[in-house]
Design an enzyme around this catalytic site. Structure first.
Site, mmCIF file in Angstrom:
data_model
loop_
_atom_site.group_PDB
_atom_site.id
_atom_site.type_symbol
_atom_site.label_atom_id
_atom_site.label_comp_id
_atom_site.label_asym_id
_atom_site.label_seq_id
_atom_site.Cartn_x
_atom_site.Cartn_y
_atom_site.Cartn_z
ATOM 1 N N LYS A 54 30.466 47.024 38.801
ATOM 2 C CA LYS A 54 30.488 45.989 37.756
ATOM 3 C C LYS A 54 29.082 45.701 37.256
ATOM 4 C CE LYS A 54 34.786 44.018 39.539
ATOM 5 N NZ LYS A 54 35.415 43.053 40.454
ATOM 6 N N GLN A 98 34.138 37.889 43.919
ATOM 7 C CA GLN A 98 34.826 39.108 44.351
ATOM 8 C C GLN A 98 35.850 38.769 45.440
ATOM 9 O OE1 GLN A 98 34.286 42.286 42.978
ATOM 10 N NE2 GLN A 98 36.089 42.848 44.176
ATOM 11 N N ASP A 121 37.024 35.792 35.177
ATOM 12 C CA ASP A 121 38.043 36.524 35.905
ATOM 13 C C ASP A 121 39.430 35.922 35.691
ATOM 14 O OD1 ASP A 121 37.770 38.908 37.151
ATOM 15 O OD2 ASP A 121 37.537 38.118 39.174
#
Lengths: 293, 293
Positions: A54, A98, A121
């Protein structure tokens, strides 16, 4: 019949070129680039790899990225402090936590602490809540399910009126993609580990999104000819004949499926690159929203 | 085969007796009863009837209730002010915003304004978001879908491993009940107005929740023998032979279905009384949470 191969790398490259141009224009205008803050807890190799990928993608398209890495035994307070640090950092427009996090961490509390304006996200409960309700528009939608929807569109399929089966009901992929397909007027069935015979549903599917993490679980003879397959599974399996001794395979038996499906994502290189691209796209969007209101 | 009739009135009475005892104990302890605040905008006869029924039920079980009624052309600010008034009222523990609201009102903004601690209807985006994610526990769940789940349990059916079809995808019933059935390990298909042939799904269903508001839409010959039917539909249809000139019917052809289904809710008197009961139950729970932390 040979399926159209859906190559996420090609789609992602096209979208990332566009993001790169817009990021440059943003930096030109504001004097700083859009920025992504990543929080990683623990040393899970897969999570570390995802974070590296990422951040590398951010660099490629001209986004700033910063990471806070915490040890496996980090406390809830430490993780929340990391979120707070990024919430307050004016050069960070998007925050990525994450997942999964270690057991001692209350994931919901952490995701709820992410500023709604930086929730690139799409996992803040308010964004998931909006996703789950007709007529509501989440500020951001989760990256992987959004990537799945873009690939379905790329395959030239309008989900409206179609029969869709989602295999898996995870918070990260299965449930949100089911909600998005429902919103797009597909008739959606969610199959999962407690479904006695998933094949009976899959046989009827015009669209199949597979996200259960079981290598080659879906057999070719379960498929309806012409089905569009989005295979989110990325499973490492031993393969003595491969140079590295292993290969990556999806949840669907690709070799068998490609002669029956109408379209199928390649694995790897299908959904994976799209996930990252959607994250970049959301970060750019967040930067525009925060900088320009 | 003659279906077991699921009488919501009987179940509701039993649960309400229990709520009444607990409400009395609460009042004994705190000096005031649990309280529900209802907000009604406009003069829709059905909404007015629902509000009357809910307040009457409060009275019956010893809950305090208050209502703020606003005209059809009320402004967003007026509705938000009503919510705020109840948020700040220490004798009001649960707030119910009667839906639907007139077009000029931003429903999401109103529902988001309800204090999470008083969201007894379970429609705050954070509660819906929690409902949509595995491992999250909403503070309150929406009344009607929760009532459906209780009736399924009353019929002696564990949804785990069962095939469930939800007919309708409304924010109030269809979507949340689909999420709850998925959480309970059923394999859920959501059918809606854009589903080409809902009967093909219904034929396979072990559990059918019908919530589309179309009188007698589901035909008896679509049903799998033994299916458990929760009929949320309450449709007024002309009936010259009835004393009042009309009757209430569900979304399922009850007369035909009762010879095929394993269990079926009566209409009216199935889900309706449960909705009110779940609201009372949530209000009691809210009062306990607010008074005792």
């Amino acid at each position: 019949m040979t399926a159209q191969l859906i190559d996420g790398n090609v789609v992602a490259r096209r979208l990332q070129d566009d993001i790169q141009q817009q990021a440059a224009a943003f930096e030109e205008k504001h004097g700083y680039p859009p920025g992504l803050g990543v929080i990683l807890v623990g040393a899970d190799p897969a999570s570390q790899m995802y974070v590296r990928m990422k951040r590398r993608a951010c660099k490629r398209v001209g986004l700033h990225s910063a990471a806070i890495e915490l040890p496996e035994d980090a406390t809830q307070e430490e993780v929340l402090a990391a979120v707070q640090q990024f919430n307050e950092d004016s050069k960070i427009h998007g925050i990525l936590v994450q997942l999964p996090m270690p057991d001692q961490i209350d994931e919901e509390a952490v995701l709820s602490a992410v500023s709604l304006d930086k929730d690139v996200d799409g996992f803040h409960p308010v964004n998931i809540g909006a996703l789950a309700m007709k007529g509501r528009t989440p500020t951001f939608t989760p990256a992987t399910p959004t990537g799945c929807m873009v690939l379905i569109e790329e395959a030239g399929i309008d989900p409206s009126g179609k029969q869709a089966v989602v295999l898996g009901r995870s918070n990260i992929v299965g449930l949100p993609v089911a909600l998005m397909l429902n919103e797009a007027n597909a008739t959606v069935t969610i199959c999962h580990s407690r479904t006695p015979d998933a094949s009976s549903y899959i046989r009827e599917a015009d669209i199949l999104v597979a996200a259960i993490g079981k290598p080659n679980y879906v057999k070719a003879n379960w498929l309806k000819p012409g089905v569009v397959i989005i295979d989110v599974g990325t499973n490492k399996v031993d393969d003595p004949s491969a140079e590295k001794g292993y290969q990556w395979v999806g949840d669907v038996d690709f070799e068998g499926a490609k002669d029956i499906a109408g379209a199928i994502t390649i694995v790897p290189g299908g959904v994976g690159p799209m996930t990252i691209t959607m994250l970049l796209s959301n970060t750019l969007k967040a930067a525009h929203r925060l900088a320009e209101g």
